[in-house]
Scaffold this motif. Structure first.
Motif, short mmCIF file in Angstrom:
data_model
loop_
_atom_site.label_atom_id
_atom_site.label_comp_id
_atom_site.label_asym_id
_atom_site.label_seq_id
_atom_site.Cartn_x
_atom_site.Cartn_y
_atom_site.Cartn_z
N THR A 1 0.83 -1.19 0.00
CA THR A 1 0.00 0.00 0.00
C THR A 1 0.87 1.25 0.00
OG1 THR A 1 -0.07 -0.09 2.42
CG2 THR A 1 -1.91 -1.09 1.21
N ILE A 2 0.26 2.37 -0.31
CA ILE A 2 0.90 3.67 -0.13
C ILE A 2 0.03 4.49 0.81
CG2 ILE A 2 2.14 3.74 -2.32
CD1 ILE A 2 -0.19 5.47 -3.41
N PRO A 3 0.66 5.38 1.56
CA PRO A 3 2.08 5.69 1.66
C PRO A 3 2.83 4.71 2.55
CG PRO A 3 0.88 7.07 3.19
CD PRO A 3 -0.16 6.28 2.41
N THR A 4 4.15 4.67 2.36
CA THR A 4 5.06 3.93 3.23
C THR A 4 6.20 4.87 3.60
OG1 THR A 4 4.54 1.78 2.26
CG2 THR A 4 6.63 1.97 3.42
N LEU A 5 6.52 4.94 4.90
CA LEU A 5 7.58 5.82 5.39
C LEU A 5 8.80 5.00 5.82
CD1 LEU A 5 8.15 8.89 6.28
CD2 LEU A 5 7.70 8.04 8.60
N CYS A 6 9.97 5.43 5.39
CA CYS A 6 11.23 4.85 5.85
C CYS A 6 12.01 5.96 6.54
CB CYS A 6 12.03 4.29 4.68
SG CYS A 6 13.59 3.51 5.19
N ASP A 7 12.16 5.84 7.85
CA ASP A 7 12.84 6.87 8.64
C ASP A 7 14.06 6.25 9.32
OD1 ASP A 7 13.53 9.12 10.02
OD2 ASP A 7 11.90 9.02 11.49
N TRP B 1 3.82 1.76 7.53
CA TRP B 1 2.83 2.13 6.52
C TRP B 1 1.50 2.38 7.18
CZ3 TRP B 1 5.17 -2.70 6.53
CH2 TRP B 1 4.37 -3.80 6.86
N ASP B 2 0.53 2.81 6.43
CA ASP B 2 -0.77 3.34 6.82
C ASP B 2 -0.60 4.80 7.21
OD1 ASP B 2 -3.79 2.43 7.68
OD2 ASP B 2 -3.04 4.12 8.83
N SER B 3 -1.28 5.67 6.49
CA SER B 3 -1.10 7.11 6.68
C SER B 3 -1.41 7.56 8.10
CB SER B 3 -2.00 7.87 5.70
OG SER B 3 -3.38 7.59 5.93
N HIS B 4 -2.43 6.97 8.73
CA HIS B 4 -2.82 7.37 10.09
C HIS B 4 -1.71 7.06 11.08
CE1 HIS B 4 -6.29 6.22 7.63
NE2 HIS B 4 -6.86 7.29 8.13
N ALA B 5 -1.11 5.87 10.96
CA ALA B 5 0.02 5.51 11.83
C ALA B 5 1.23 6.39 11.53
CB ALA B 5 0.38 4.04 11.63
N ILE B 6 1.43 6.72 10.27
CA ILE B 6 2.57 7.55 9.88
C ILE B 6 2.47 8.95 10.46
CG2 ILE B 6 3.72 8.68 7.93
CD1 ILE B 6 3.05 6.17 6.27
N ILE B 7 1.31 9.59 10.32
CA ILE B 7 1.22 10.97 10.79
C ILE B 7 1.31 11.06 12.31
CG2 ILE B 7 0.00 11.76 8.73
CD1 ILE B 7 -2.60 11.68 10.22
N ALA B 8 0.78 10.06 13.04
CA ALA B 8 0.94 10.02 14.49
C ALA B 8 2.42 9.87 14.86
CB ALA B 8 0.12 8.89 15.09
#
Length: 452
Positions: free
Chosen positions: A52-58, A64-71
């Protein structure tokens, strides 16, 4: 610099873009073209098996999952908690709205926009218009008391819902006359400096749609000691849970209450008699869903938000929902997997049986369930539980859903050995007993409607 894989026409990606902009955080944006199948390439599946998108690599931490990412972004990079309050009650409302976006609003992205954009499917918007208008009506009710979706100030709930709602507005325009509060909320959002990240993507969405379709605009854990509350007597006196035991989300909350050793007053709603539509209940929960928790006047619905609230407010420790930032983010990711993928696969299969006189589960719905099982198998391939090696709320949510699916479609242990081992383990835990009565109730309701 964090790397975000996605595409601007996706509302979920735009939510992350807006949040990063609001935080003054620069992202390295890597385009993933869904229509070219780039999300299915081995190198992408290696970082996100859910493709899925988006996926964040930090810095090697992948989510992944936008809601988890923004939190995650607010917790790690925010100078304060303005966008995602640390106050337990304020955060519970934000989480509730995030799950509303994931389970209700984003459903239209999955069923309408994505097929239009990436599969060249012809979708009749008129078939979905009434459901979209009902969603606008719910947003209108949420906004009748406060200027922002979760209270008096802008939060990540707004930053998540703004791209979702404005994308729906592209295909079903929002009437100012019918939805004045919703319209004012969008207008306030448009004045935010970070809104440009949404506007750019919206313009791209309009262009793509105009070319492809017809639309108006074109947590071995000791349950007995680890999780329990400090003041059970207080909890017993003040909390009510409105419930219907057959519902898997209700059973998730009941299992969480058992794990935390919390006793509440249970108020059973007879859904077949439409008691969820009584004016007194609609005043508590305009979405008329169960479970709904009333904690001494503080009301929260959505099972995931309720469970998060219960652990944050009443648990002695945080094992079921860790305060450690990365660990919590992983739990959030799996909670949203239940909201957006696992539970909807169940609902899609059984809803026609309950409401449309269908007497068998269509093959295409079984395929969707099998895909969800395959994701679970991958998640559990290198860890004991869904969000790591410790039991969490994500497992409690998922076991309620999976056991319900098994009533009509048995899990193949040979195909999914990791899921089978996980499921057997979950059934051995003390709190699992709270799943049994409701599961039997669901079985008694469903199986007589299906042909042998």
């Amino acid at each position: 610099m964090p790397v975000l894989y996605g595409t601007a026409d996706s509302p979920a990606c735009r939510a992350v873009y807006m949040t990063a902009d609001a935080l003054g955080l620069k992202l390295e944006k890597k385009q993933v073209s869904l229509d070219k199948g780039e999300h299915m390439k081995p190198e992408y599946l290696k970082i996100n098996p859910q493709h899925t998108i988006p996926t964040l690599c930090d810095n090697g931490f992948i989510i992944w999952d936008s809601h988890a990412i923004i939190a995650f972004l607010v917790g790690k990079y925010g100078n304060d908690d303005q966008l995602y309050s640390k106050d337990i009650m304020e955060r519970a409302l934000i989480d509730q709205r995030l799950h509303f976006d994931s389970s209700v609003v984003n459903n239209f992205t999955r069923t309408i926009l994505n097929p239009m954009l990436y599969n060249n499917a012809h979708i009749s918007v008129d078939e979905h218009r009434e459901s979209i208008l009902k969603t606008y009506a719910l947003m209108e009710k949420f906004l009748r008391s406060y200027p922002w979706i979760a209270g008096k100030k802008l939060t990540i709930a707004d930053l998540s819902l703004i791209p979702s709602i404005t994308s729906l507005d592209v295909i079903v325009p929002i009437s100012r006359e019918d939805y004045p509060n919703l319209t004012k909320w969008i207008e306030k959002a448009e004045r935010l400096p970070c809104y440009v990240e949404n506007e750019n993507g919206l313009n791209l969405l309009r262009d793509l749609l105009s070319c492809r379709c017809c639309c108006p605009c074109t947590e071995d854990i000791s349950i007995k000691s680890g999780f329990r509350v400090t003041s059970r007597e207080f909890v017993e006196m003040t909390m009510k849970l409105y419930f219907f035991e057959a519902a898997p989300p209700v059973r998730s909350v009941l299992m969480t209450l058992k794990a935390l050793d919390i006793t509440v007053e249970l108020v059973r709603l007879n859904l077949s008699e439409k008691e969820q539509l009584d004016a007194s209940f609609l005043e508590l929960n305009p979405t008329h869903t169960v479970p709904t928790l009333d904690d001494n006047g503080f009301v929260v619905w959505d099972s995931h938000a309720i469970m998060q609230y219960l652990v944050d407010k009443y648990a002695i420790n945080d094992e079921l929902y860790p305060k450690n930032f990365n660990k919590r983010t992983k739990v959030n990711q799996m909670l949203f997997f239940d909201t957006s993928i696992l539970f909807p696969s169940l609902a899609r299969a059984v809803r026609p049986v309950f409401y449309d006189d269908v007497t068998s589960i269509p093959t295409e719905n079984i395929v969707v369930i099998e895909e969800a099982f395959s994701f679970l198998e991958t998640f559990l391939s290198s860890q004991e539980y869904l969000a790591g090696d410790v039991l969490s709320l994500a497992d409690i949510c998922a076991v309620a859903t999976v056991t319900t699916i098994e009533l009509f479609h048995k899990l193949n242990g040979d195909m999914y050995p990791n899921v089978k081992a996980w499921l057997d383990n979950m059934k051995s835990l003390d709190f699992y007993s709270e799943n049994l009565e409701g599961l039997q109730k669901f079985s008694d309701m469903l199986l007589p409607l299906l042909k042998p």
